[in-house]
Design a protein around this motif. Structure first.
Motif, short mmCIF file in Angstrom:
data_model
loop_
_atom_site.label_atom_id
_atom_site.label_comp_id
_atom_site.label_asym_id
_atom_site.label_seq_id
_atom_site.Cartn_x
_atom_site.Cartn_y
_atom_site.Cartn_z
N SER A 334 37.64 25.67 35.98
CA SER A 334 38.86 26.46 36.18
C SER A 334 39.80 25.69 37.09
O SER A 334 39.61 25.65 38.31
CB SER A 334 38.51 27.81 36.79
OG SER A 334 39.66 28.60 36.99
N GLY A 335 40.79 25.06 36.49
CA GLY A 335 41.68 24.21 37.29
C GLY A 335 40.89 23.05 37.85
O GLY A 335 40.16 22.36 37.13
N ALA A 336 41.01 22.85 39.16
CA ALA A 336 40.30 21.76 39.81
C ALA A 336 38.92 22.18 40.28
O ALA A 336 38.19 21.38 40.86
CB ALA A 336 41.11 21.24 40.99
N LYS A 337 38.54 23.42 40.01
CA LYS A 337 37.28 23.95 40.52
C LYS A 337 36.25 24.11 39.42
O LYS A 337 36.57 24.38 38.26
CB LYS A 337 37.51 25.32 41.19
CG LYS A 337 38.49 25.29 42.36
CD LYS A 337 37.96 24.44 43.50
CE LYS A 337 38.91 24.45 44.68
NZ LYS A 337 38.45 23.53 45.76
N LYS A 338 34.99 23.98 39.83
CA LYS A 338 33.86 24.25 38.94
C LYS A 338 33.28 25.60 39.37
O LYS A 338 32.81 25.75 40.50
CB LYS A 338 32.80 23.16 39.06
CG LYS A 338 33.25 21.81 38.53
CD LYS A 338 32.20 20.73 38.79
CE LYS A 338 30.94 20.96 37.99
NZ LYS A 338 29.96 19.86 38.17
N ILE A 339 33.33 26.56 38.45
CA ILE A 339 32.86 27.90 38.77
C ILE A 339 31.60 28.21 37.96
O ILE A 339 31.58 28.08 36.74
CB ILE A 339 33.94 28.96 38.46
CG1 ILE A 339 35.26 28.60 39.17
CG2 ILE A 339 33.46 30.35 38.85
CD1 ILE A 339 35.16 28.51 40.67
N VAL A 375 28.81 23.71 41.94
CA VAL A 375 29.90 24.65 41.67
C VAL A 375 30.59 25.07 42.96
O VAL A 375 29.99 25.05 44.04
CB VAL A 375 29.38 25.89 40.92
CG1 VAL A 375 28.84 25.50 39.55
CG2 VAL A 375 28.33 26.65 41.73
N ASP A 376 31.86 25.45 42.84
CA ASP A 376 32.65 25.87 44.00
C ASP A 376 32.60 27.38 44.23
O ASP A 376 33.10 27.87 45.25
CB ASP A 376 34.12 25.46 43.80
CG ASP A 376 34.27 23.95 43.68
OD1 ASP A 376 33.99 23.26 44.68
OD2 ASP A 376 34.65 23.47 42.59
N ALA A 672 37.75 30.00 46.72
CA ALA A 672 37.27 28.68 47.18
C ALA A 672 38.39 27.92 47.88
O ALA A 672 38.16 27.30 48.93
CB ALA A 672 36.75 27.88 45.99
N ASN A 673 39.60 28.00 47.32
CA ASN A 673 40.74 27.33 47.96
C ASN A 673 41.05 27.95 49.32
O ASN A 673 41.34 27.24 50.29
CB ASN A 673 41.98 27.44 47.07
CG ASN A 673 41.89 26.54 45.85
OD1 ASN A 673 41.27 25.47 45.91
ND2 ASN A 673 42.50 26.96 44.74
#
Length: 684
Positions: A334-339, A375-376, A672-673
């Motif tokens: 998802s975007g720059a994140k790994k969920i 994952v983030d 996360a951000n």
């Protein structure tokens, strides 16, 4: 009959003495059962006549006496009339369907039983049936008409006349009715009518107190453990009757026998050498209940091959593990994140074996897989999870918090007991969101409530969950039938004997758990939550517990607000909201049987349906990037059970287009951000 009378008296005694909040079994209770049982026999109000109800009025205040030991009379008298009327209706629908319908007449039909009364006489009943059957035929005719308009000159339907299409549509409805009536004839035996009668009584105490006859008790145990003893074949009902084998599980009794093949039609089922039962017309679930049984017992299937030959195959039931109903996980980019995404369909637990499947342990294993993928954040999907083991949900909360209370449980006499996370086995401390909907119930609500009360994560979904805040246990009835399962000759009574409460003191009963972030939902206005049951227990609250909020400095209000703004700007979510409102506004309207008006109404309905169907799925350009974990690649892409592997891959495809998962993943990415921003700010 004495056996039934004894069973009913036993059930009545347990309800009065052991139920959490029992109603008094008196004349008032009797009147309630009278009304509900008749509605259970004839839910569409198209079988009984008003005079039938009148003739049964003498039983209105005697059912409580039957529960307390008087001879059984009401369910027998009602059953006799029902059987007679069903015979009449069977003849009636065939007479109606023998004549063509005129679709130019301006008339309407009411299809919602709640808006109807029992008809005064046979003439009025016949008119009701004529309109219902005309509606079904009109719907089929319009579909055939559309197929003809889109057909090629070489297609057989292309040259068919309107009269031929009408006749074909009627023929299909006749087959449908034949199947339904054959099923009812097979299912609603006097034994089944008695079971329905007992369940009408238990269900009037509360919606979750049920009588489970032996075969239903076995099905309940299988659902809880995701383990059963069967033959290892996936089945599908066929219009022609019977059920078709559509896949065979490698290593199963079917597979080992080499005599059961895909496309075989099962037409009869026998328990060992007993007389075979014709399953023509039965639903798959009904057929499966006959096919499954205790480990090591024999079941004989009468199979009809695709070439028309008939063969009887004897199989010995063996354990079949339903691992497709276990927890599973994937990674969402998802975007720059790994969920990380974990799907849990139910809070299962195999209580019969020490090493049996347990959902808390399985979810822990999925968390470990996801942590290995770095994952983030994690999304836990509990949508349509109807609950299960109370013990397992407490253990599962312990994966995400440290020591502390999870839920309070109170019986009808005692003080609340507290079920805590006793040892620090926290496995994950990162951003967390829990997905719920109107069908997330019981254990799902305990989990969501604990996460919400600790402010451990964000609850995302419908305005509220189902609202089941009660606890049930099974009380066996009669003598044991085998030494392995604990099942008994008369089944069991699933009894509500406790209520559970949040650690903040409030019950989830009736109110459910309100989502922190509400996403528009097509089923928002549908009446199937706990609050929609007239026998539901009431909401209350007890003393709040002392507990410490999650040690998390990030500000979640900004995350919630960001999601709200995305949803408000989303054409898709606005379309879903609009469709839900339209469905609610048109739920109980009469349906026109004039073909011109019917087509116009259908066009509107299809437009709304298309709008919602399109809205709930992400477009190809915006599909989620879904990846399986390294540990699961073989399960998805090299599964020895090819059909199962294909089903896993099909599940992945559905995930990619799920707008709700997409928005929840965005929420966790924002969490996360936010956490990273807090960490940067706190650096010296």
């Amino acid at each position: 009959m004495a056996r039934r009378q004894q069973l009913l008296a036993t059930v009545g005694y347990i309800l009065e003495q052991k139920h959490y909040d029992p109603k008094v079994i008196d004349d008032s209770f009797s009147r309630e059962i009278f009304k509900k049982y008749i509605e259970s026999l004839d839910p569409e109000k198209n079988v009984f006549l008003a005079s039938d109800i009148q003739s049964l009025q003498k039983f209105q205040t005697t059912i409580d006496d039957e529960i307390h030991g008087a001879p059984l009379a009401f369910f027998i008298a009602a059953g006799d009339i029902y059987t007679k009327r069903m015979g009449e209706v069977t003849t009636l629908y065939k007479q109606v369907m023998a004549k063509p319908f005129d679709f130019t007449v301006n008339e309407k039909v009411q299809l919602e039983a709640d808006s109807l009364d029992y008809v005064a006489n046979e003439t009025a009943r016949a008119e009701n049936w004529r309109k219902r059957l005309k509606y079904l035929t009109l719907d089929g005719y319009v579909n055939l008409e559309e197929q003809r308009s889109k057909s090629k000159a070489t297609d057989s339907i292309h040259s068919k006349s309107d009269a031929q299409l009408e006749k074909e549509a009627r023929g299909k409805v006749v087959k449908l009715m034949d199947r339904n009536f054959n099923r009812l004839k097979k299912r609603l035996t006097q034994d089944e009518q008695f079971n329905l009668f007992v369940n009408t009584i238990t269900g009037s105490m509360d919606p979750h107190t049920n009588y489970l006859p032996p075969i239903e008790k076995r099905a309940f145990d299988e659902e809880m453990s995701n383990r059963f003893y069967g033959i290892g074949a996936q089945l599908r009902a066929e219009d022609a009757g019977g059920v078709k084998v559509i896949s065979v599980i490698p290593g199963s009794p079917c597979w080992k026998s080499g005599q059961v093949n895909v496309n075989d039609l099962i037409i009869k089922v026998a328990q060992g050498s007993a007389e075979p039962v014709d399953i023509t017309g039965l639903d798959v679930d009904d057929a499966v209940r006959l096919i499954r049984g205790n480990k090591g017992t024999e079941v004989r299937l009468t199979l009809k091959r695709p070439d028309g030959t008939i063969k009887v195959v004897a199989l010995i039931r063996d354990e079949i593990v339903q691992d497709e109903a276990f927890a599973r996980s994937v990674v969402l980019n998802s975007g720059a994140k790994k969920i990380g995404y974990i799907y849990l369909p139910e809070f299962y637990a195999d209580f019969e074996r020490a090493n049996g499947s347990r959902c808390a342990a399985d979810v822990a294993a999925e968390v470990v897989k996801l942590k290995a993928e770095n994952v983030d954040g994690i999304v836990l999907d509990l949508r349509s999870n109807g609950g299960g083991s109370l013990y397992e949900v407490v253990q599962m909360v312990g994966l995400f918090i440290k020591k502390g209370p999870v839920v309070q449980v109170k019986d009808r006499d005692g003080k609340p007991s507290i079920l805590p996370v006793e040892t620090d086995k926290q496995l994950y401390d990162g951003p967390l969101a829990v997905m719920v909907n109107e069908l997330s119930a019981s254990a799902s609500e305990i989990f969501a409530a604990a996460i919400q009360d600790y402010k451990r994560g964000i609850i995302v979904g419908s305005t509220s969950t189902f609202g089941k805040g009660t606890v049930q246990k099974n009380l066996p009835l009669g003598k044991p039938v085998d030494m392995f399962s604990g099942r008994t000759e008369y089944g069991a009574l699933k009894l509500t004997f406790e209520k559970f409460y949040r650690i903040n003191g409030g019950s989830t009963q009736l109110k459910g758990v309100a989502s922190d972030v509400v996403l528009p939902d097509l089923f928002e206005y549908q009446k199937f939550r706990e609050k929609d049951y007239t026998s539901a227990l009431q909401w209350d609250q007890i003393q709040k517990l002392d507990y410490s909020l999650w040690n998390e400095d990030q500000e979640l209000d900004a995350v919630k607000q960001a999601s709200l703004q995305r949803v408000q700007k989303s054409n898709s979510f606005n379309a879903i909201r609009k469709s839900a409102e339209w469905i609610n506004a048109n739920a109980n309207k009469e349906v026109s049987l004039n073909i011109t008006q019917f087509k116009a109404d259908q066009a509107t309905a299809r437009s709304m349906s298309k709008l919602s169907d399109t809205a709930v799925k992400l477009t190809k350009a915006h599909e989620l990037n879904v990846q399986v974990t390294k540990a699961d690649k073989d399960k998805y892409y090299n599964n020895p059970d090819k059909a199962k592997g294909e089903r896993y891959q099909e599940w992945l495809k559905r995930l990619k287009t799920d707008i709700y998962i997409d928005e929840t993943a965005r929420i966790v990415s924002d969490m996360a951000n936010s956490r990273q921003q807090v960490a940067k700010t706190e650096k010296p």
